[in-house]
Enzyme design. Structure first.
Site, PDB file in Angstrom:
ATOM      1  N   GLU A 190      -1.853  -9.052   4.102  1.00  0.00           N
ATOM      2  CA  GLU A 190      -1.966  -9.628   5.716  1.00  0.00           C
ATOM      3  C   GLU A 190      -3.342  -9.492   6.245  1.00  0.00           C
ATOM      4  OE1 GLU A 190      -1.706  -4.965   5.993  1.00  0.00           O
ATOM      5  OE2 GLU A 190      -1.070  -6.534   4.404  1.00  0.00           O
TER       6      GLU A 190
ATOM      7  N   CYS B 210       0.829  -1.294   0.072  1.00  0.00           N
ATOM      8  CA  CYS B 210      -0.206   0.017  -0.052  1.00  0.00           C
ATOM      9  C   CYS B 210       1.073   1.359   0.037  1.00  0.00           C
ATOM     10  CB  CYS B 210      -0.996   0.035   1.129  1.00  0.00           C
ATOM     11  SG  CYS B 210      -2.305   1.195   1.122  1.00  0.00           S
TER      12      CYS B 210
ATOM     13  N   HIS C  28      -3.636  -5.280   0.781  1.00  0.00           N
ATOM     14  CA  HIS C  28      -3.292  -5.573   1.899  1.00  0.00           C
ATOM     15  C   HIS C  28      -3.111  -7.268   2.099  1.00  0.00           C
ATOM     16  CE1 HIS C  28      -2.715  -1.847   4.236  1.00  0.00           C
ATOM     17  NE2 HIS C  28      -3.649  -1.467   3.253  1.00  0.00           N
TER      18      HIS C  28
END
Length: 510
Positions: free
Chosen positions: A169, A79, A167
């Site tokens: 994660e 990002c 993202h």
């Protein structure tokens, strides 16, 4: 260790989540503020740049020193990190026409690149940005797009440098773990050897070397962190570890006795100190939540200091501090802010105690602490125990604290927690407890009107306590629990269930 991942934090709410996802791959990772890049990078085989609430177009944009990293080590920008690598290396970042937030799907994938190996078109990813990469950096190759984001992933030619605008994660990115594994294992060549067993072996050896034959004092709380820390130290130094478990009079019903019994079966050298009268006397008449916390903390230190003097030649204080308590986070304004919290039972020990501090769990997340405990054969009852605040029932009794109020809340809490266990709900809840409210409400029992206490039940699901959602417990369970509390606990005639999430509410009421 030379098999580590360095994560540079730019203030993203997801930074700790990146570290946890990396560790779930059995690869060790550490978080550092973007402006505190270690001078010696030899221990790190790969680097990840986190997201950020900042914009790379801002004059206050965070600028890391990547001179020893970019083009020299495998590097992944997530990002903000991807936008930074583009904006300051020949690309162009501009405001998005619409804020790109939420679920998206990869509509183009360069499938012959190792970075996206095993990931197919249509894979769901999670976007969270208001800027977007309009032009890739010099020498970059487009690797993936979504319907709205053309430059969703890229690679810089001649380097192991990658950027993604989503993202990986978060759980919403369905192949996020696979993508991180591709980058760290297939591209960076890291070994997946960060395991609980390896941690125990290494930590015990380090503790033996650091402490030698000196004595260590540990304040046990009955919780997961201090219990696992105690077992690691016990493995390393045996009876040179002196554990002190203090009853502050604000524990759950029969908890002092039951926890001491658990520890006895673990072979630990534990002394139980019942200081409940001392705590309750000091709290008499005080209703301010912060003052109650400070009183409980002060009296704990006094009791702990008294008991520590009875251990001759003690040199060390052990604490169950874990990694999130020590991470230096980056504030939204871009500046580093040290957020370092001591263990809730032994925080703020005075200088006169003159003890060296040892923290065996200081580099572990809570879920890793539980896995380490399991690898040492600790019971599921201890490892699965809900978090319990250091001040105990002192912050679950709103207003002033009296022995009578403590007794009422202990009974209510016992019915609630025992019920969760009997109904098979305890392990589905992250934390649960009851609050005694400073409210007398009208009720009818038999033919008499009553004015008695109201209690609130609280059950939440969470991973780390930073955010939490209330648990949708079965109506039948709540009905049975309410009836049991009102019928069995004298002084209570009303039960309510807290359906607030965190934020905006906190888990505890004080």
């Amino acid at each position: 260790m030379h098999n580590n991942v360095l994560i540079l934090d730019f203030g993203s709410q997801y930074t700790q989540l990146i570290a946890r996802r990396v560790r779930e791959l059995n690869i060790y990772s550490e978080i550092k503020p973007y402006n505190k890049v270690p001078e010696d990078l030899s221990d790190y085989k790969a680097v990840i740049l986190s997201g950020s609430p900042s914009s790379v177009r801002s004059e206050q944009a965070p600028h890391p020193d990547l001179s020893g990293i970019k083009g020299k080590k495998p590097l992944l920008g997530i990002c903000y990190g991807a936008q930074y690598l583009s904006h300051f290396h020949g690309g162009n970042v501009a405001p998005s026409a619409t804020r790109e937030y939420g679920r998206a799907n990869l509509s183009f994938i360069k499938s012959d690149d190792d970075f996206l190996k095993g990931i197919e078109e249509g894979s769901q990813v999670w976007m969270s940005h208001s800027d977007t990469i309009k032009e890739l950096p010099e020498g970059a190759v487009l690797l993936a797009s979504t319907h709205d984001v053309e430059n969703a992933a890229y690679k810089i030619g001649g380097e192991s440098t990658y950027g993604i605008q989503f993202h990986p994660e978060v759980y919403h990115s369905t192949d996020g773990k696979k993508l991180l594994e591709n980058f760290l294992v297939n591209i960076a060549g890291l070994k997946q050897d960060w395991t609980p067993d390896a941690f125990v072996e290494t930590t015990v050896d380090e503790l033996k070397e650091e402490i030698g034959d000196e004595k260590v004092i540990l304040g046990l709380s009955g919780g997961v962190d201090s219990s696992v820390a105690a077992m690691l130290l016990h493995k390393a130094i045996g009876d040179h570890l002196y554990c002190i478990f203090v009853n502050n009079g604000l524990l759950r019903k029969n908890e002092f006795e039951s926890v001491l019994d658990q520890y006895k079966h673990m072979g630990l050298n534990v002394k139980g100190v019942d200081a409940s009268a001392r705590f309750l006397d000091a709290l008499k008449g005080e209703s301010d939540p912060e003052k109650k916390r400070k009183i409980i903390g002060r009296v704990f230190i006094e009791v702990f200091d008294d008991e520590s003097h009875k251990v001759e030649n003690a040199k060390w204080l052990a604490q169950g501090t874990i990694y999130p308590d020590r991470i230096e986070s980056v504030s939204a304004s871009g500046g580093p802010s040290a957020v370092i919290k001591s263990h809730h039972n032994v925080g703020g020990l005075p200088d006169y105690m003159k003890l060296k501090v040892v923290e065996p769990l200081k580099m572990l997340f809570k879920d890793e602490v539980r896995r380490v405990g399991a690898s040492m054969g600790m019971s599921k009852e201890i490892l699965g125990r809900h978090p319990f605040p250091g001040p105990g029932l002192g912050i679950r009794i709103l207003g002033d604290i009296t022995p009578e109020k403590v007794a009422i809340l202990q009974e209510v809490d016992a019915i609630f927690i025992d019920g969760l266990k009997k109904w098979g709900l305890y392990d589905k809840v992250w934390q649960a407890g009851a609050m005694l409210l400073p409210v007398d409400s009208v009720g009818v029992m038999g033919d008499e009107r009553t004015y008695e206490k109201c209690v609130a039940l609280r059950a939440v699901e969470s991973t780390d306590g930073m955010t939490a959602d209330w648990v949708n417990l079965p109506y039948e369970f709540l009905q049975k629990t309410s009836n049991d509390i009102i019928n069995k606990v004298k002084g209570v005639n009303r039960v309510v269930y807290d359906i607030s999430s965190k934020p905006p509410a906190t888990i505890e009421w004080e």
